[in-house]
Design a protein around this motif. Structure first.
Motif, short mmCIF file in Angstrom:
data_model
loop_
_atom_site.label_atom_id
_atom_site.label_comp_id
_atom_site.label_asym_id
_atom_site.label_seq_id
_atom_site.Cartn_x
_atom_site.Cartn_y
_atom_site.Cartn_z
N THR A 46 0.79 -1.23 0.00
CA THR A 46 0.00 0.00 0.00
C THR A 46 0.82 1.28 0.00
OG1 THR A 46 -0.10 -0.17 2.42
CG2 THR A 46 -1.95 -1.09 1.16
N ARG A 47 2.15 1.22 0.04
CA ARG A 47 2.92 2.45 0.13
C ARG A 47 2.76 3.28 -1.14
NH1 ARG A 47 9.26 2.06 1.20
NH2 ARG A 47 8.44 0.94 3.03
N SER A 51 5.69 8.46 -1.56
CA SER A 51 6.07 8.47 -0.15
C SER A 51 7.27 7.58 0.12
CB SER A 51 4.88 8.01 0.72
OG SER A 51 5.24 7.98 2.08
N ASP A 52 8.08 7.97 1.10
CA ASP A 52 9.22 7.14 1.50
C ASP A 52 8.89 6.27 2.71
OD1 ASP A 52 9.05 9.17 3.35
OD2 ASP A 52 11.12 9.88 3.12
N VAL A 53 7.65 6.37 3.21
CA VAL A 53 7.24 5.55 4.34
C VAL A 53 5.83 4.99 4.11
CG1 VAL A 53 8.67 6.67 6.09
CG2 VAL A 53 6.40 7.59 5.59
N ASP A 54 5.53 3.91 4.84
CA ASP A 54 4.20 3.30 4.75
C ASP A 54 3.16 4.08 5.54
OD1 ASP A 54 4.74 0.77 3.25
OD2 ASP A 54 6.11 0.44 4.92
N ASP A 93 -1.90 8.24 2.72
CA ASP A 93 -2.63 8.23 1.45
C ASP A 93 -1.79 8.88 0.37
OD1 ASP A 93 -4.82 7.04 2.60
OD2 ASP A 93 -5.94 8.91 2.88
N ALA A 94 -2.08 8.55 -0.88
CA ALA A 94 -1.37 9.14 -2.01
C ALA A 94 -1.48 10.66 -1.96
CB ALA A 94 -1.95 8.61 -3.31
N ALA A 101 -0.86 13.21 7.10
CA ALA A 101 -1.46 11.93 7.45
C ALA A 101 -1.69 11.84 8.95
CB ALA A 101 -0.59 10.78 6.97
N ALA A 102 -0.73 12.34 9.73
CA ALA A 102 -0.85 12.28 11.18
C ALA A 102 -2.02 13.11 11.69
CB ALA A 102 0.45 12.75 11.84
#
Length: 204
Positions: A46-47, A51-54, A93-94, A101-102
């Protein structure tokens, strides 16, 4: 029905064509002595490509007259068949930054609205098993703001989360108490609690 009534009903192999969230890989690599070896690994599907993180973990602090309290949650986790004590968290999310996101995940899972104060380096959850990673985002919450007077989570149909708070200064003792009550302690919560305890013991 309460979270305590949730339980695993069966466990079996996961066919590749049914795996929506993860995939298993056999990694062939060269070790430091030049020998070719293999390793079994898991990774998320799903990454976002941007993004460089999940995902993110959220250290959300509620500032009260008695001192900072951390926002925690109780959530049943099928892989361990137990209710886990966790910080709010979620996948990116994309098109989102980790910070965006946080803020979104915090509001969805807890109802609280906060301001980002710090972003951690990229952290790997279990690098001997998978390549899943995250950033820990620190968020400050002002309980006097109107939007934080009566926070209402916006949970999805398959999310069952109980939100609670604990004084940051005694988080280590709270983890011990919760474990004795049968809860599983997520490593992010336990590590944070241990860090607070180290800081007090060593007077850092």
């Amino acid at each position: 029905m309460s979270a305590s009534e949730a339980k695993v009903l069966s466990i079996g192999p996961l066919p590749e064509n049914e795996a929506a969230w993860i995939k298993l890989s056999k990694v062939t690599y060269r070790d430091p002595n030049g020998q070719t070896r293999t390793w079994e690994s898991a990774e998320r599907r799903t990454r976002p490509t941007t993004s460089d993180v999940d995902g993110v973990g959220i250290v959300a602090l509620l500032h009260t007259p008695a001192g900072p309290e951390i926002i925690l949650q109780k959530q049943y986790r099928p892989p361990i068949d137990r209710i886990s004590i966790e910080v709010p968290a979620g996948l990116i999310d994309a098109g989102e930054t980790a910070e965006q996101a946080a803020v979104r995940e915090l509001r969805e899972e807890t109802g609280y609205v906060g301001v980002v104060t710090e972003t951690s380096p990229i952290m790997f959850n279990d690098p001997g098993f998978c390549n899943t990673n995250l950033r820990m985002i620190h968020v400050s919450i002002d309980p006097s703001l109107p939007e934080n007077q009566n926070p209402q989570p916006q949970l999805e149909e398959n999310e069952f989360i109980e939100v609670f708070t604990a004084p940051l200064a005694t988080l280590w003792d709270e983890c011990k108490k919760l474990e004795a009550e049968g809860y599983a302690i997520d490593a992010r919560v336990g590590t944070l609690a241990e860090g607070v305890e180290f800081a007090k013991t060593l007077k850092l």
